[in-house]
Design an enzyme around this catalytic site. Structure first.
Site, PDB file in Angstrom:
ATOM      1  N   LYS A  83       0.850  -1.183   0.000  1.00  0.00           N
ATOM      2  CA  LYS A  83       0.000   0.000   0.000  1.00  0.00           C
ATOM      3  C   LYS A  83       0.892   1.241   0.000  1.00  0.00           C
ATOM      4  CE  LYS A  83      -3.928   1.888   2.687  1.00  0.00           C
ATOM      5  NZ  LYS A  83      -4.814   1.617   3.847  1.00  0.00           N
ATOM      6  N   SER A 158      -9.646   1.459   3.111  1.00  0.00           N
ATOM      7  CA  SER A 158      -8.848   2.266   2.211  1.00  0.00           C
ATOM      8  C   SER A 158      -7.803   1.470   1.415  1.00  0.00           C
ATOM      9  CB  SER A 158      -8.106   3.342   3.019  1.00  0.00           C
ATOM     10  OG  SER A 158      -7.218   2.761   3.957  1.00  0.00           O
ATOM     11  N   SER A 182      -9.685  -1.063   7.246  1.00  0.00           N
ATOM     12  CA  SER A 182      -9.170  -0.802   5.895  1.00  0.00           C
ATOM     13  C   SER A 182      -8.432  -1.964   5.243  1.00  0.00           C
ATOM     14  CB  SER A 182      -8.257   0.431   5.909  1.00  0.00           C
ATOM     15  OG  SER A 182      -9.014   1.601   6.081  1.00  0.00           O
TER      16      SER A 182
END
Length: 495
Positions: A83, A158, A182
């Site tokens: 990420k 996210s 997330s």
């Protein structure tokens, strides 16, 4: 193919690490234009790393040996993705924000170092909601990611880019961060496995902070065994992180394959009521039936302070964000907008650099911390957090794990919730209490919603602090009995 299966092929010499990297780079090249999972692909870096891994394999004579032989990890030579809020030395780390668009970290996060030392090959950095603030990956400062099951739907957030990349077969596994769900929520919406470890179990050093008392790095994988393997690499104490728990590295897969007969599973009634889509509830009910068929004792229980967790979270997390994001002022990091004076430069830089959701949360948090409102809002939210944690402490007196939906809905259409922040925030209503209490939880696929869309549903299994091995054992037993790891989107089935 799972990461362990690929690691076996690389270790046995059936394929080289370089050939594996070329395969995934080709798949990213074909699919990323539609899925938008990657913000940056590190192709040359990956091919050079793979060449070094193949050289090590040849020097240590591991070719043809069993996995783990020769002192090399089972996943040696396997590619992965990070990420884009996890620091990578010499490689851009933007948090999907314009304000950090030119930022290149001078150091690696601890998880980045541990993965590299374990022979893993970085393929690239994945899309996300800006600074991890969002539940749909639509808040990316660059472009929204899309769900491989249906490109008109969100992948969740996210860590939506990481989840979409794994679900689309663009990478064997990825890391995300989980502040209020997330990792787990996008894993659920994309039909893969996502683990939020106990707070302190995985180092946060090098993770760009959103809400420091809630953030945690976790793996997104194709199955539960891969999840345990990745945790064996990234878990354990790190002196560079003051919140890292001083515990030795454990074997997260030590209970995989054990029976769960007699294990006590609590199902909080507050997680099974209003707001759950019928298809999601039906899939969860079928999953609970699988546990009973395996000999587990499944009972309804109560977590009475659950209804207050969401409100408290949206005071605590924005308050911490308003403090953490104050550092992005045009002086220390990223972009800088020139102005007539210093205050004007701050204002112009932050106005241009931050997106609407980040600005909303900074204002919420700053208000909650302001003089005259601290006790009324922030302090009260901290007291609610203690009550939420006490619900979990009481549950562990009777149950080994708790089970519930990861999300009340399956993946929803892009743009359908962006005009209503409260509706969007409710996507994390079942995952947020886990972060408030600091306990571990995993989301695993438990079937399709049964509607004409046929979208994946996530089952969340929560456990005692630092007892990831038990929730992985329960998740693995379900996965083996239900065969849900074989569920893949059409773009994977079609090759």
């Amino acid at each position: 193919m799972t990461a362990k299966q690929l690691g076996f092929l690389i270790g046995s010499g059936a394929v080289s690490a370089g050939e594996a990297v070329e395969h995934f780079l080709d798949r990213i090249d074909r699919l990323n234009g539609s899925v938008k999972a990657f913000l940056r692909v590190t192709g040359e870096h990956a091919l050079e790393s793979a060449r070094k891994m193949d050289q090590r394999l040849a020097e240590q004579g591991r070719r043809g040996a069993a996995p783990g032989a020769g002192g090399l990890p089972d996943l040696f030579g396997v590619p992965f993705a990070l990420k884009d809020n996890i620091c990578t030395r010499g490689i851009h780390t933007t948090c999907a924000s314009r304000i950090l668009e030119p930022f290149v970290p001078p150091y690696d996060a601890t998880v980045t170092i541990r993965l590299r030392e374990a022979g893993q090959v970085l393929l690239g950095k994945t899309n996300m909601d800006e600074f991890a603030m969002g539940s749909s990956c639509e808040n990316s400062g660059f472009f929204p990611a899309r769900n491989p099951w249906n490109l008109n739907l969100v992948p969740g957030g996210s860590s939506g880019g990481s989840a979409a990349a794994v679900a689309a077969g663009m990478v064997p596994y990825a890391l995300g961060s989980d502040t209020g769900g997330s990792v787990r929520q996008p894993a659920a919406l994309c039909g893969i496995v996502g683990l939020k470890p106990t707070y302190g179990a995985v180092s946060r050093y090098g993770l760009v902070a959103f809400a420091s008392s809630l953030d945690q790095i976790g793996p997104l994988t194709r199955d539960v065994a891969d999840c345990a393997e990745v945790m064996n690499i990234i878990g354990g104490h790190d002196p560079m992180d003051s919140t890292s728990a001083p515990r030795p590295r454990g074997n997260y897969g030590e209970k995989l394959g054990m029976e769960i007969r007699g294990l006590r599973i609590g199902v909080p009634k507050e997680y099974m009521g209003q707001g759950i889509e019928p298809g999601v509830k039906a899939a969860i009910d079928r999953a609970l039936g699988v546990f009973e068929s395996l000999g587990a004792v499944v009972e309804e229980c109560s977590m009475p302070h659950t209804e207050y967790a969401l409100s408290a979270y949206y005071l605590i997390a924005p308050a911490e964000a308003s403090s953490n994001l104050a550092r992005y002022d045009g002086v220390k990091y990223g972009i800088r907008e020139e102005a007539a004076d210093l205050l004007g430069m701050y204002q112009k830089t932050r106005r241009r650099g931050f997106g609407p959701e980040v600005k909303r949360r900074i204002m919420l948090g700053t208000y909650a911390l302001s003089s005259g409102y601290y006790d009324a809002y922030y302090l009260k939210a901290l007291k609610v957090r203690t009550l939420v944690k006490s619900d979990f402490d009481k549950a562990w007196e009777k149950y080994d794990v708790l089970a519930c939906p990861t999300s009340p809905t399956v993946a929803f259409p892009i743009g359908s919730k962006t005009a209503d922040p409260m509706l969007m925030y409710l996507s994390d209503v079942f995952s947020i209490p886990v972060n408030m209490a600091g306990v571990p939880a995993i989301s695993i696929p438990c079937g399709l919603d049964g509607g004409d869309r046929g979208l994946p549903v996530g089952l969340q299994i929560m456990g005692r602090p630092f007892d990831e091995a038990t929730i992985l054992m329960v998740a693995h037993a379900f996965e083996q009995a239900a065969g849900t790891s074989r569920l893949v989107p059409a773009m994977v089935a079609e090759g």
